[in-house]
Design an enzyme around this catalytic site. Structure first.
Site: not given
Ligand code: ADE
Length: 263
Positions: A93, A120, A158, A173
């Site tokens: 993230p 984590e 794709r 798209d």
């Molecule tokens: N791993 C945990 N959260 C994630 C996310 N939002 N995007 C990519 N990998 C992740």
């Protein structure tokens, strides 16, 4: 192009790679996907891949050593097979969000080593030394990077020539620069009038007119209207890039008029 996926859960990828519209890309090797079970590179009877965080706190942290060993094995294998050098991507993230421009770049590139994090987090020293780029699926936290890896592989596959049944279809798209990065227009198929739970609804007449030019104009207007309503940021970007002409602006101006109903 070759993607090497380092994951604790290779079995999650089985159905994804074997079914669906992109199966052709993976089965034919247009997009060569190799799965690397991380646990095969862990040591000891327990094949440990994680441990408690230094400094305390909840959760477990993935060990740098098995990751580095697996990553090294991938790099050696790529070298032995003559695969082109490719970046190491960690799904997390913390990275910038994956978007169409990134997918297009990946689709034209040599592939990548994809690392699916779990728990984590990952020992930062592995990230510092071995990861080139972090990528996120969105501003939310998944329990692992596998879904993000599948999302990227799907989007890249794709775009490969010969993968979609209709060659040009991805150019229609949402987000595609061929359509100025706007959202897609609405689509309709049979029946011409559908009896829905809230009443009868007909297909917009222009789509049945057979008038190609009018249909294309309607579709452009619908793309503009949908983008204005749902993703005004895309419209701003198209405008800044000089992709909207006077006719587009006139139509958008009309949408803003009171009584236009927005759409
Ligand atoms: N791993 C945990 N959260 C994630 C996310 N939002 N995007 C990519 N990998 C992740």
């Amino acid at each position: 192009m070759r993607f090497d996926v380092i994951t604790l859960f290779p079995e999650l990828f089985g159905p994804f790679l074997q079914h669906g519209i992109n199966r052709r890309a993976y089965a034919s090797g247009i997009v060569d996907v190799r799965l690397w079970p991380l646990r095969d590179h862990a040591e000891g009877n327990y094949r440990r891949v994680d441990d408690r965080p230094f400094g305390g706190g909840p959760g477990m942290v993935m060990l740098a050593e098995p990751l580095a060993r697996c990553w090294q094995a991938v790099r050696e294998d790529r070298l032995a097979e003559g695969a082109p050098p490719a970046p190491t991507v960690l799904f997390s993230p913390q990275g910038p969000r994956i978007d169409h421009a990134l997918v297009e770049r990946e689709a034209a590139g040599p592939g990548a080593i994809l690392i699916c994090g779990r728990y984590e987090g990952i020992d930062q020293r592995f990230i510092d030394q071995c990861v080139d780029v972090q990528l996120s699926l969105g501003d939310f936290v998944l329990s692992g990077g596998e879904l993000a890896a599948m999302a990227l592989l799907d989007a890249v596959a794709r775009l490969q020539p010969g993968v979609l049944n209709d060659e040009g279809s991805h150019r229609q798209d949402s987000f595609n620069p061929a359509l100025d990065g706007l959202l897609d227009c609405p689509h309709y198929t049979r029946p011409e009038v559908w009896q829905g739970p809230h009443g009868a609804q007909a297909v917009p007449a222009v789509l049945l007119s057979g008038h190609h030019e009018q249909i294309e104009r309607w579709r452009r207007q619908q793309r503009l209207a949908a983008s204005a309503r749902l993703r005004p940021d895309l419209l701003d970007q198209a405008r800044l890039a000089g992709r909207l002409d006077a006719e587009d602006e006139q139509w958008l101006g009309q949408l803003d008029q009171p009584g236009s109903g927005g759409l």
